[in-house]
Design a protein around this motif. Structure first.
Motif, mmCIF file in Angstrom:
data_model
loop_
_atom_site.group_PDB
_atom_site.id
_atom_site.type_symbol
_atom_site.label_atom_id
_atom_site.label_comp_id
_atom_site.label_asym_id
_atom_site.label_seq_id
_atom_site.Cartn_x
_atom_site.Cartn_y
_atom_site.Cartn_z
ATOM 1 N N UNK A 186 14.855 -9.421 -15.175
ATOM 2 C CA UNK A 186 13.460 -9.254 -14.777
ATOM 3 C C UNK A 186 13.447 -9.144 -13.316
ATOM 4 N N UNK A 187 13.179 -8.120 -12.423
ATOM 5 C CA UNK A 187 12.886 -8.039 -11.276
ATOM 6 C C UNK A 187 12.067 -9.377 -10.457
ATOM 7 N N UNK A 188 11.915 -9.692 -9.493
ATOM 8 C CA UNK A 188 11.079 -10.620 -8.377
ATOM 9 C C UNK A 188 9.660 -9.744 -8.335
ATOM 10 N N UNK A 248 22.502 -14.053 -12.189
ATOM 11 C CA UNK A 248 23.299 -13.244 -11.378
ATOM 12 C C UNK A 248 22.154 -12.608 -10.229
ATOM 13 N N UNK A 249 22.395 -13.324 -8.741
ATOM 14 C CA UNK A 249 20.776 -13.265 -8.234
ATOM 15 C C UNK A 249 20.989 -11.175 -7.029
ATOM 16 N N UNK A 270 10.460 -3.854 -14.310
ATOM 17 C CA UNK A 270 10.826 -4.166 -15.316
ATOM 18 C C UNK A 270 10.956 -5.714 -16.099
ATOM 19 N N UNK A 271 10.948 -5.563 -17.272
ATOM 20 C CA UNK A 271 11.406 -6.509 -18.091
ATOM 21 C C UNK A 271 12.526 -6.127 -19.055
ATOM 22 N N UNK A 272 13.829 -6.461 -19.424
ATOM 23 C CA UNK A 272 14.950 -5.805 -19.798
ATOM 24 C C UNK A 272 16.221 -6.899 -20.661
ATOM 25 N N UNK A 273 15.809 -6.621 -22.134
ATOM 26 C CA UNK A 273 16.682 -7.756 -22.780
ATOM 27 C C UNK A 273 17.613 -6.953 -23.950
ATOM 28 N N UNK A 322 5.930 -11.477 -18.298
ATOM 29 C CA UNK A 322 5.968 -11.782 -16.441
ATOM 30 C C UNK A 322 7.174 -12.579 -16.503
ATOM 31 N N UNK A 323 7.077 -13.073 -15.476
ATOM 32 C CA UNK A 323 8.990 -14.084 -14.800
ATOM 33 C C UNK A 323 8.364 -15.338 -15.734
#
Length: 218
Positions: free
Chosen positions: A142-144, A69-70, A172-175, A191-192
């Motif tokens: 995760x944000x770009x 989902x972009x 943010x990196x949320x799981x 990171x990404x």
């Protein structure tokens, strides 16, 4: 998405954004495609990307599914246009695109409202996955990039990495995982570049290009 598709995963890409690499999958859905399918949905905001999500997942006949989902949620300069009115918790908000002339607090208010909406989108995805029984599922957000809101007279993003401020590169990196026993590695920095290998690990995709050091899951 192309790699997972070739590996036999049922891949769907839902997007309200742009600048994507070539995505060679059958289920590539833009806002206009979702609006055609769900005419009553509000296509002004990213919530339309969640329309029919549960039904599409349940309709898959494959054992492994990946949905990307972009979103567009917090892209400037028009933060105030990225969320419905009921998410306007902080007021007054900045409504000018000339960010250098904007009131700093009003600019932050508009941005923070977009974050509230993003939080609701993430919550909605998790709640959708909870409604699908007897299937292990995972939501990874995760944000770009981040956004500068006037710190050091910088706005939005795009400063070269060698000199970019923390506001633009700390993201943010949320799981969330449906299996409460799942644990995340104690990594100092992610990171990404961790996303691809972590998805491969979660879906059990074996490949010579897999890098365990870039997998976040224990």
């Amino acid at each position: 998405p192309n790699y997972m598709n070739r590996a036999g995963v049922d891949v769907t890409w839902r997007t309200s954004n742009w600048g994507e690499p070539p995505v060679h999958i059958e289920k590539y859905l833009k806002v206009k495609d979702l609006k055609a399918r769900y005419p009553e949905a509000d296509d002004r905001y990213d919530g339309i990307l969640l329309e029919g999500l549960k039904e599409d997942i349940l309709a898959s006949d494959k054992a492994k599914t990946l949905v990307v989902i972009h979103t567009n949620t917090s892209h400037g300069p028009t933060y105030f246009k990225k969320y419905p009115s009921e998410f306007e918790e902080f007021t007054p908000v900045c409504t000018t695109v000339e960010m250098s002339k904007a009131d700093t607090q009003e600019l932050m208010n508009a941005y923070d409202n977009s974050i509230i909406y993003t939080d609701w989108l993430i919550h909605s995805v998790i709640e959708t996955l909870k409604e699908i029984p007897d299937v292990r599922s995972c939501m990874m957000y995760v944000s770009d990039h981040g956004e500068s809101l006037g710190e050091n007279n910088l706005y939005m993003h795009g400063v070269p990495m060698s000199m970019a401020p923390a506001e633009q590169v700390e993201i943010p990196f949320i799981v969330w995982d449906s299996d409460e026993n799942t644990s995340i590695k104690n990594l100092e920095k992610v990171g990404q570049y961790h996303v691809f290998h972590s998805i491969m690990n979660f879906l059990g995709i074996e490949s010579p290009i897999y890098d365990e050091e870039k997998n976040i899951f224990e």
